[in-house]
Design an enzyme around this catalytic site. Structure first.
Site: not given
Length: 637
Positions: A169, A271-272, A295-296
């Protein structure tokens, strides 16, 4: 040895003590036999070796959203999708029952150390971690104290497959609380946090990190996490500074470097940069990771992990362009699925009877009927086709007629369905930001629906969302009819060709989002990713500004160049603004006093992610009080 007949009759006191012990045992309930604790790749294989993973997202990867994402996969593959819960605050989860029960609901009723557990006769699964519908599931915590982390982890361990530590985070609230990515300078504490769970829990521990300034430093970081006992390592290919308009692209090469330099048995999730289905395999191939997390991309399109249907087999939920080059799930279909899941599992009632999802060629007389607004709904929707007379409308504070909510009447036998309880349900609290993500492109065209959604707030008032769905269905039908009437020109020419011309010059610029915009553009009636401008573009548009220090350095360098100082000065100019573009260097520790004060002021203004009045306020709401749209950088570390 005394014979049975000689056994001493227990006294009243000892009988009472025995009774108390019996009651205590009944309260704690017998536990299921412990399974052998697996680690690393053996554990990964035991949960089906999932390739696709729903990321932990602040107040956004809750049960209903996980179920929606799984629903797009074939039934036989749904259990192979690994999901993470939203990030929970370990100390609050341990100390505040209200916080705990409004975020994680594996059983009906309060979650305590004495709650019924799987294998005990009185265990009745509810939502989170339900063995039949919500596995595999990892629960993520942020923490900076091993004792709090362990206490929180023990509460959820019976109802999940692993516990994950958030080390990614990047937000100011994490900086103030010293957790997430702001622990990466304290590798000893990171080791202790992970190692404590590894030694004390009956289930594995995993961790999610961000990359550091260099590949070598990132490798040492990863080795420390694995040495502490993490069974799975998730790597977000961005640095801590890459957030908001400075997000930029994730660096998959860093993840490939870890893959090549860590032991082969290490399980790595990447991730990404996941915007659409085709990106999933690209990421796995480029990084060599075992699984890919989104995620997004998942928030914008919960059908992201599902293979698109073959041409000619789209059905009513999936749209494909006339030339077959572009396709996606219709927003009205996705919103229907989402709401029906909420009805079935959260409100525990049958969804309203709905008309068949519209396709061109169907009867259109229903489009000529009066529309339903956010403040009124038809008798059929309000009462679900009951024979009761319409409810009387009352004037609300803004003078608009409204129908009293019929969502989940009070039932003394089901306290978890009490209206006040539903107001704090994590599945209903998250509904508005989810709808903003799903409908982001839709509401850009249809601002009336945006206004309805802005007023809807908590999903406990489900009728407001029924009204929104009604408007979405109507407008999608009109959009599809217009697309057919124009032979596809309403999108293929008016929107798509216009975008192609606008981005022609910059499509091959690595510092431009033009290529991504061209590849991912869909009609507004289709769910699609939100393409964030890259730092260079954000700077040009004024969405991102240089600091006074950077502006001063830039001006000084420009003056030197003007006076003939030459190439060296030009290089200094580039260095002065390099951090703005997320070019791979971490900010220097020597910040100006003005910048430090600015950071402190921002941190003090940022509220902690705790339940607000009546426990209904979420971290996203408190952090995003000034905007109608939840900022996407909040969703995941």
């Amino acid at each position: 040895m005394a014979s049975p007949s000689a056994t001493t009759v227990p006294s009243a006191a000892s009988a009472a003590a025995s009774l108390s012990a019996t009651e205590a045992n009944a309260t704690t309930t017998p536990q299921a036999p412990k399974k052998t604790k697996l680690h690393g790749r053996a554990f990964y294989e035991s949960i089906g070796s999932p390739k696709y993973i729903v990321a932990p997202m602040v107040d956004q990867s809750e049960f209903a959203w996980r179920m929606l994402t799984r629903s797009f996969l074939p039934a036989e593959e749904q259990h192979k999708l690994l999901c993470y819960t939203p990030m929970f605050h370990a100390r609050l989860f341990t100390e505040a029952p209200k916080y705990r029960d409004s975020h994680y609901q594996p059983i009906r009723g309060p979650l305590t150390e004495n709650s019924p557990r799987p294998g005990s006769p009185d265990y009745v699964p509810f939502l989170d971690g339900n063995p039949s519908i919500d596995r595999s599931l990892f629960v993520q915590f942020c923490a900076n104290d091993p004792s709090y982390l362990l206490s929180a982890a023990k509460l959820v361990a019976p109802y999940c497959d692993a516990v994950d530590l958030n080390l990614g985070c990047p937000q100011g609230i994490a900086k103030r609380g010293q957790y997430g990515s702001f622990l990466q300078e304290n590798q000893e504490l990171i080791f202790e946090l992970i190692n404590t769970l590894h030694n004390e829990l009956d289930i594995p521990v995993t961790a999610k990190i961000r990359i550091l300034e260099t590949k070598e430093a990132t490798l040492k970081y990863a080795q420390n996490v694995l040495r502490a006992g993490a069974s799975i390592l998730t790597v977000h290919g961005r640095r801590r500074e890459q957030k908001g308009h400075q997000t930029g692209l994730a660096d998959w090469e860093y993840i490939r470097y870890l893959r090549e330099n860590l032991p082969k048995e290490t399980v790595i999730f990447a991730n990404g940069n996941i915007l659409q289905y085709s990106d999933l395999e690209k990421c796995l191939e480029t990084t060599g990771a075992d699984g890919v997390m989104s995620a997004e991309g998942n928030l914008s399109d919960p059908g992201l992990f599902a293979r698109p249907p073959p041409v000619g087999e789209e059905g009513r939920e999936y749209w494909r362009s006339k030339d077959g080059s572009r396709g996606g799930w219709r927003v009205d279909a996705v919103l229907r699925r989402y709401m029906d899941i909420l009805y079935k599992y959260v409100l525990e009632q049958e969804p309203p009877v709905r008309r068949t999802l519209f396709m061109p060629g169907d009867d259109v007389t229903w489009l000529e009927k009066p529309t339903i607004t956010s403040t009124e709904t038809t008798t059929t929707q309000c009462q679900n086709n009951s024979d009761e007379p319409p409810r009387k409308k009352h004037k609300s504070a803004n003078g608009i007629a409204s129908t009293p909510s019929t969502s989940s009447p009070t039932d003394t036998t089901k306290p978890y369905l009490h209206p006040k309880t539903l107001q704090t349900s994590p599945n209903l609290v998250s509904m508005q930001p989810h709808c903003f993500h799903l409908l982001r492109h839709f509401v850009t065209t249809h601002t009336d629906v945006r206004d309805m959604l802005a007023r809807a707030r908590n999903g406990a008032d489900i009728l407001k969302y029924e009204a929104i769905l009604s408007q979405v269905e109507r407008k999608v039908a009109q959009g599809l009819l217009e697309y057919e009437r124009t032979g596809g020109a309403s999108f293929d020419v008016e929107e798509l060709e216009k975008l192609m011309k606008e981005t022609e010059e910059s499509q091959n610029d690595p510092e431009s989002s033009a290529k991504a915009r061209r590849e991912n553009k869909r009609p507004w009636w289709v769910v699609q990713p939100i393409i964030r401008p890259l730092p260079k573009e954000a700077l040009a548009k004024g969405a991102l500004q240089l600091s006074k220090k950077e502006l001063k350095a830039q001006a000084a360098t420009a003056e030197k160049i003007k006076n003939g100082a030459g190439v060296a000065a030009a290089g200094a100019a580039v260095a002065a603004v390099a951090s703005v573009f997320g070019g791979g260097k971490m900010k220097k520790e020597e910040e100006t006093k003005e910048e430090v004060n600015k950071d402190k002021a921002a941190e003090e203004a940022a509220p902690v992610p705790v339940a607000g009045e009546n426990g209904a306020e979420t971290a996203v709401e408190s952090l995003e009080a000034t905007t109608s749209y939840p900022k996407s950088e909040l969703v995941s570390g």
